[in-house]
Design a protein around this motif. Structure first.
Motif, PDB file in Angstrom:
ATOM      1  N   VAL A 150     -94.457 -32.885 -67.410  1.00  0.00           N
ATOM      2  CA  VAL A 150     -95.385 -34.176 -67.662  1.00  0.00           C
ATOM      3  C   VAL A 150     -94.895 -34.859 -69.064  1.00  0.00           C
ATOM      4  N   GLU A 151     -94.131 -34.154 -70.204  1.00  0.00           N
ATOM      5  CA  GLU A 151     -93.656 -34.826 -71.187  1.00  0.00           C
ATOM      6  C   GLU A 151     -92.412 -35.607 -70.962  1.00  0.00           C
ATOM      7  N   ASP A 152     -91.827 -35.476 -69.726  1.00  0.00           N
ATOM      8  CA  ASP A 152     -90.528 -36.151 -69.346  1.00  0.00           C
ATOM      9  C   ASP A 152     -90.935 -37.689 -69.169  1.00  0.00           C
TER      10      ASP A 152
ATOM     11  N   SER B 166     -85.092 -26.196 -77.590  1.00  0.00           N
ATOM     12  CA  SER B 166     -84.715 -27.492 -77.995  1.00  0.00           C
ATOM     13  C   SER B 166     -85.479 -28.560 -77.077  1.00  0.00           C
ATOM     14  N   TYR B 167     -85.967 -29.593 -77.583  1.00  0.00           N
ATOM     15  CA  TYR B 167     -86.475 -30.737 -76.591  1.00  0.00           C
ATOM     16  C   TYR B 167     -85.475 -31.270 -76.111  1.00  0.00           C
ATOM     17  N   PRO B 168     -85.484 -31.775 -74.708  1.00  0.00           N
ATOM     18  CA  PRO B 168     -84.438 -32.605 -74.024  1.00  0.00           C
ATOM     19  C   PRO B 168     -84.128 -33.816 -74.919  1.00  0.00           C
ATOM     20  N   GLY B 169     -82.771 -33.969 -74.991  1.00  0.00           N
ATOM     21  CA  GLY B 169     -82.388 -35.223 -75.778  1.00  0.00           C
ATOM     22  C   GLY B 169     -82.285 -34.799 -77.100  1.00  0.00           C
ATOM     23  N   ARG B 170     -82.793 -33.775 -77.800  1.00  0.00           N
ATOM     24  CA  ARG B 170     -82.657 -33.550 -79.176  1.00  0.00           C
ATOM     25  C   ARG B 170     -81.484 -32.702 -79.595  1.00  0.00           C
ATOM     26  N   LYS B 171     -80.840 -32.901 -80.535  1.00  0.00           N
ATOM     27  CA  LYS B 171     -79.583 -32.165 -80.825  1.00  0.00           C
ATOM     28  C   LYS B 171     -80.166 -30.789 -81.573  1.00  0.00           C
ATOM     29  N   ARG B 172     -80.987 -31.057 -82.833  1.00  0.00           N
ATOM     30  CA  ARG B 172     -81.113 -29.955 -83.436  1.00  0.00           C
ATOM     31  C   ARG B 172     -82.520 -29.006 -82.569  1.00  0.00           C
ATOM     32  N   PRO B 173     -82.358 -27.690 -82.415  1.00  0.00           N
ATOM     33  CA  PRO B 173     -83.463 -27.202 -81.659  1.00  0.00           C
ATOM     34  C   PRO B 173     -84.709 -27.330 -82.732  1.00  0.00           C
ATOM     35  N   ALA B 174     -85.877 -27.294 -81.914  1.00  0.00           N
ATOM     36  CA  ALA B 174     -86.987 -27.213 -82.599  1.00  0.00           C
ATOM     37  C   ALA B 174     -87.458 -26.017 -83.233  1.00  0.00           C
ATOM     38  N   LEU B 175     -87.006 -24.971 -82.244  1.00  0.00           N
ATOM     39  CA  LEU B 175     -87.010 -23.558 -82.712  1.00  0.00           C
ATOM     40  C   LEU B 175     -85.603 -23.058 -82.631  1.00  0.00           C
TER      41      LEU B 175
ATOM     42  N   GLY C 279     -95.110 -24.325 -92.817  1.00  0.00           N
ATOM     43  CA  GLY C 279     -93.831 -25.180 -92.589  1.00  0.00           C
ATOM     44  C   GLY C 279     -94.340 -26.632 -92.890  1.00  0.00           C
ATOM     45  N   ALA C 280     -93.371 -27.188 -93.297  1.00  0.00           N
ATOM     46  CA  ALA C 280     -93.680 -28.594 -93.398  1.00  0.00           C
ATOM     47  C   ALA C 280     -93.735 -29.297 -91.886  1.00  0.00           C
ATOM     48  N   ASN C 281     -94.016 -30.616 -91.943  1.00  0.00           N
ATOM     49  CA  ASN C 281     -94.374 -31.277 -90.808  1.00  0.00           C
ATOM     50  C   ASN C 281     -92.895 -31.360 -90.037  1.00  0.00           C
ATOM     51  N   GLY C 282     -93.078 -31.156 -88.757  1.00  0.00           N
ATOM     52  CA  GLY C 282     -91.673 -30.886 -88.036  1.00  0.00           C
ATOM     53  C   GLY C 282     -90.922 -29.762 -88.158  1.00  0.00           C
ATOM     54  N   SER C 283     -91.565 -28.742 -88.795  1.00  0.00           N
ATOM     55  CA  SER C 283     -90.720 -27.332 -88.775  1.00  0.00           C
ATOM     56  C   SER C 283     -90.605 -26.712 -87.722  1.00  0.00           C
ATOM     57  N   GLY C 284     -91.673 -26.951 -86.815  1.00  0.00           N
ATOM     58  CA  GLY C 284     -91.727 -26.199 -85.396  1.00  0.00           C
ATOM     59  C   GLY C 284     -92.959 -25.477 -85.090  1.00  0.00           C
ATOM     60  N   LYS C 285     -93.988 -25.376 -85.762  1.00  0.00           N
ATOM     61  CA  LYS C 285     -95.124 -24.666 -85.620  1.00  0.00           C
ATOM     62  C   LYS C 285     -95.999 -24.963 -84.412  1.00  0.00           C
ATOM     63  N   THR C 286     -96.044 -26.183 -84.053  1.00  0.00           N
ATOM     64  CA  THR C 286     -96.755 -26.536 -82.907  1.00  0.00           C
ATOM     65  C   THR C 286     -95.861 -26.175 -81.641  1.00  0.00           C
ATOM     66  N   THR C 287     -94.545 -26.351 -81.675  1.00  0.00           N
ATOM     67  CA  THR C 287     -93.913 -25.913 -80.772  1.00  0.00           C
ATOM     68  C   THR C 287     -93.861 -24.482 -80.202  1.00  0.00           C
ATOM     69  N   LEU C 288     -93.933 -23.738 -81.508  1.00  0.00           N
ATOM     70  CA  LEU C 288     -94.151 -22.090 -81.469  1.00  0.00           C
ATOM     71  C   LEU C 288     -95.381 -21.972 -80.714  1.00  0.00           C
ATOM     72  N   VAL C 289     -96.661 -22.681 -80.854  1.00  0.00           N
ATOM     73  CA  VAL C 289     -97.618 -22.360 -80.012  1.00  0.00           C
ATOM     74  C   VAL C 289     -97.625 -22.698 -78.743  1.00  0.00           C
ATOM     75  N   LYS C 290     -96.958 -23.785 -78.208  1.00  0.00           N
ATOM     76  CA  LYS C 290     -96.531 -24.066 -76.931  1.00  0.00           C
ATOM     77  C   LYS C 290     -95.843 -22.891 -76.339  1.00  0.00           C
ATOM     78  N   LEU C 291     -94.867 -22.095 -77.144  1.00  0.00           N
ATOM     79  CA  LEU C 291     -94.188 -21.313 -76.379  1.00  0.00           C
ATOM     80  C   LEU C 291     -95.094 -19.922 -76.343  1.00  0.00           C
TER      81      LEU C 291
END
Ligand code: ADP
Length: 610
Positions: A135-137, A372-381, A398-410
Motif C-alpha cells: 500500500v505504501e509503494d 529499511s524503507y524502499p529507496g532509503r539508504k539509511r536503515p530505519a531500524l 528517541g527524537a523524531n525520525g529515530s525509528g519508533k513508529t517503524t518499530l511499532v509496525k514491526l
C-alpha cells in the motif's frame, strides 16, 4: 514529487502486442460473462440481429424501386401489390432495426452498471488484501488510482466496443457480399476507402493513454493545489499566511502547461484525421459517380443504383465506425491491462499460520532486527535487540525520525524485518496467523485515524468493526478516558462524528485521541498494549490518570516524548537514527549520563516538551 514521479511514469505501459491485447480482451469478456451471462448473451444476440438488418433493408429498397418502375409501366394490379408489399417490408425492417437498437442501448446501460460495480468490488477487495508495504509503494498506489478511476468505464467500454466492432464488421461483410455480387471492384473500393482511416488510427493508437498516464504526476499536483484552496483543513494557514493567490498562480501555470500539450496533441490528431477522412470520402464519392455513370448508360436498374449507392454509404459508415471502435479498443486495452496488473498483485496471507507460540512465558523479543524503507539508504531500524517479558513495561525514547513508529509496525507484523527476527512467545511473527497476532496486541497507532463514522464505530474498529456489545464498548471508552466525552455527545455512542453531516458533531484533537485509545483497549484479550504517543494531545491531569490505568497486568510498550511518563517503566530503550543506543531503567540511564539523561534534564520542567 520527483521520486514518485518516476514510478508513476513506469505505469504508462506500451501499446500491447496483438497476442497480449487479445488475451486481455478475452479476459475482460470472460469477466463480463461471469458478471452477467444473461445480459451478455442477450446483447450478443441483439448485436447480431442489428448487424444484419441494414443490408436487408437496402436490398428491400432495391426491390421497392424496381417494383415501382415495373408497376408504372404495367397495368397489372399484381405488380402494384408487389411494390407495396416490398415497401411495407422495408418499412418493417427499418422499424425493427430502430426498436432493436433502442433495446440494445437499454441492456448495454444495465451491463455498464453491473460491470462497473463488479470491477470496483474486485479492486476494493484487492486493495483490502494488500500488505502495508504494498500500500505504501508509490507505483502500486498509482496502479490502484488508475484502476479505480476507470473501473466503471474502461472494461465496459472495451466490451461495448468489441460488440460494436463485431456489429460493424458483420454489417460490412453483408454489405460487401451484396456489392461483390454486382462488381468485385466496388468491394475493393470499400476496402480502399477504409484504408486511410485505418492507417490514421494505427498511428495514434495509445497516444491519449500515454499522454494522460505520463502526466499523472502533474495532474495529481493540480488536484492537490485545488484541495489546498478549497478544503477547510488548509484554510487556517492559507488565510493567515495569505498564500491563496500564489497557489492560484501555480495552479494556472500547471493548467496552461498541461492544457497546452493537450491542445497540440489533439490538434495534430484532428488535422491528420480530417485529411485522411477527406481522402477516404473521395474514394467513396468516386465509386458513387461511377455507379451513376453506368446507370445512365443503362447497365443497371434504378433500383440497383439506389441499393448500390446505399451500400457504399453504409459501407463507408461501417468502415469509419469500425476504425473508431478499433482505436477505442486499443486505448481501453491499456487501462484494462493496468486493471489486470492490479488483480495480479500478490495478496497477503492472513489466514494460515500458528495461533500460539511454543514458549508462552517468553513475551516479545527483537533479535538483531533491521528494516529499511524502499529507496532509503539509511536503515530505519539497525540491528535492534530487546526483550519484553510478560507483564513488563517498556518505554521507547528517541527524537523524531529515530525509528519508533517503524518499530511499532514491526511489532504488529505490518512489516517484516529485512534481517533479524521479531519473536512472540518463542515464535517468529512471520509464522503467526495475522488474526491471532491481532488478538494479542492492542495498538494505538501514530498517527491514528479519526473516522467520520459514529462514536461507536470509532471504538468498534478496534475489533474488526464487529463488536456490538454496548457494555464492552463502554468499558473500552472508560479505559480510554472517553466515557465522559461520549456522555456529552448529543446521541451518545451513535453520534456521527463529522461536522459535515446534519446531525454530526466534530471533536477536538485530544477527544479524538481518547477515542483512539478506547479503540486500542476494546480488544481486552490483548496482553500486549502498544501505545505510540498516547498522551500527546492530553492535558497533564488526564495523562496522570491514564498512566495509572495503563498497567492492568498487561505488557506495555509506551512511546512518549514526555519522559517523566516512563519513570516507572521496567526498561527504557533509547533509539537514535535507527540504532538502539541506550537501554535500562530510568535510574540506570540517569546514572549513565548519556542521551536519555540529557533529554530528561532538558524536560525537568514538565510543561517543556521534548
Ligand atoms: P519516529 O517514529 O521515531 O519519528 P519513524 O519510524 O517514523 O520515526 O521513521 C524512521 C525513519 O524512516 C525516518 O528517517 C523516516 O523519514 C523514515 N520513514 C518513515 N516512514 C517511511 C516511509 N513510509 N517511507 C520511507 N521512509 C520512511
Amino acid at each position: 514529487m520527483s521520486d514518485t514521479g518516476t514510478s508513476e511514469q513506469d505505469v504508462a505501459s506500451p501499446v500491447p502486442g496483438l497476442a497480449t491485447g487479445a488475451r486481455h480482451a478475452w479476459r475482460t469478456f470472460s469477466l463480463t460473462w461471469k458478471t452477467s451471462p444473461g445480459l451478455t448473451l442477450l446483447i450478443g444476440a441483439l448485436t447480431l440481429f442489428v448487424a444484419l438488418l441494414p443490408a436487408l433493408a437496402l436490398y428491400l429498397s432495391k426491390l421497392v424501386i424496381d417494383g415501382v418502375v415495373t408497376a408504372m409501366g404495367s397495368a397489372s394490379p399484381a405488380d402494384r401489390d408487389l411494390a407495396l408489399l416490398w415497401v411495407t417490408a422495408e418499412a418493417a425492417a427499418l422499424a425493427v432495426l430502430l426498436a432493436a437498437r433502442r433495446i440494445l442501448v437499454f441492456y448495454k446501460t444495465r451491463l455498464h452498471a453491473e460491470l462497473g460495480f463488479a470491477v470496483t468490488s474486485i479492486i476494493l477487495r484487492k486493495s483490502a488484501a494488500l500488505s502495508l508495504a504494498q500500500v505504501e509503494d508509490a507505483a502500486v498506489q498509482q496502479q490502484l488510482l488508475l484502476a479505480r478511476q476507470y473501473a466503471a468505464s474502461r472494461p465496459y467500454n472495451l466490451v461495448n466496443r468489441l460488440f460494436d466492432g463485431a456489429q460493424q464488421a458483420l454489417t460490412l461483410v453483408s454489405v460487401a457480399a451484396l456489392l461483390w455480387g454486382f462488381s468485385p471492384w466496388l468491394f475493393v473500393l470499400v476496402v480502399a476507402g477504409g484504408l486511410p482511416l485505418f492507417i490514421g488510427n494505427l498511428r495514434f493508437a495509445g497516444t491519449a493513454y500515454r499522454f494522460y498516464t505520463g502526466r499523472s504526476p502533474q495532474m495529481r499536483e493540480r488536484s492537490y493545489l485545488e484541495s489546498l484552496v478549497t478544503t477547510e483543513a488548509a484554510a487556517r494557514e492559507r488565510l493567515h499566511f495569505g498564500f491563496g493567490d500564489e497557489l492560484l498562480r501555480r495552479y494556472g501555470d500547471l493548467f496552461k502547461s498541461l492544457h497546452g500539450d493537450d491542445t497540440a496533441l489533439h490538434a495534430r490528431q484532428a488535422w491528420i484525421a480530417a485529411g485522411l477522412g477527406v481522402l477516404s470520402s473521395a474514394v467513396f464519392l468516386g465509386g458513387k459517380v461511377w455507379i451513376v455513370w453506368v446507370t445512365i448508360g443503362g447497365a443497371i436498374s434504378l433500383g440497383q443504383m439506389t441499393m448500390l449507392v446505399g451500400l457504399l454509404k453504409q459501407g463507408q459508415t461501417n468502415v469509419s465506425s469500425l476504425m473508431a471502435a478499433f482505436n477505442g479498443v486499443v486505448e481501453d486495452l491499456l487501462y484494462v491491462a493496468n486493471l489486470f496488473a492490479v488483480m495480479e498483485l500478490p495478496e497477503e496471507d492472513r489466514t494460515s499460520g500458528a495461533t500460539a507460540g511454543p514458549d508462552p512465558a517468553d513475551g516479545l523479543r527483537f533479535e538483531n532486527v533491521s528494516f529499511s524503507y524502499p529507496g532509503r539508504k539509511r536503515p530505519a531500524l539497525d540491528r535492534v535487540s530487546f526483550h519484553l517479558p510478560h507483564g513488563a513495561r517498556l518505554g521507547i525514547v528517541g527524537a523524531n525520525g529515530s525509528g519508533k513508529t517503524t518499530l511499532v509496525k514491526l511489532v504488529t507484523g505490518l512489516y517484516t524485518p529485512d534481517s533479524g527476527r521479531v519473536m512472540l512467545d518463542g515464535l517468529d511473527l512471520r509464522q503467526w496467523q495475522r488474526a491471532a497476532l491481532s488478538r494479542r496486541l492492542g495498538v494505538m497507532f501514530q498517527p491514528f485515524m479519526n473516522y467520520k463514522l459514529s462514536a461507536r464505530d470509532n471504538i468498534a474498529a478496534g475489533l474488526a468493526l464487529a463488536e456490538t456489545d454496548e457494555a464492552r464498548i463502554m468499558a473500552a471508552a472508560r479505559l480510554g478516558l472517553a466515557e465522559e466525552l461520549i456522555g456529552e455527545l448529543p446521541a451518545g455512542l451513535d453520534t456521527r462524528l463529522s461536522r459535515h453531516l446534519i446531525d454530526g458533531h466534530d471533536l477536538s484533537g485530544g477527544q479524538w485521541q481518547r477515542l483512539a485509545m478506547a479503540r486500542a483497549y476494546l480488544n481486552d484479550e490483548a496482553d500486549i498494549l502498544i501505545l505510540d504517543e498516547p498522551t500527546a494531545a492530553m492535558d497533564p491531569a488526564a495523562e496522570a490518570e491514564f498512566m495509572q490505568r495503563a498497567l492492568n497486568g498487561k505488557s506495555v510498550i509506551l512511546i512518549s516524548h514526555r519522559l517523566s511518563n516512563l519513570r516507572d517503566a521496567d526498561q527504557i530503550i533509547v533509539l537514535d537514527k535507527g540504532k538502539l543506543v541506550e537501554a535500562g531503567t530510568h535510574d540506570a540511564l540517569m546514572a549513565l549520563g548519556g542521551l536519555y539523561a540529557r533529554l530528561f534534564d532538558s524536560q525537568a520542567d514538565p510543561y517543556r516538551e521534548g
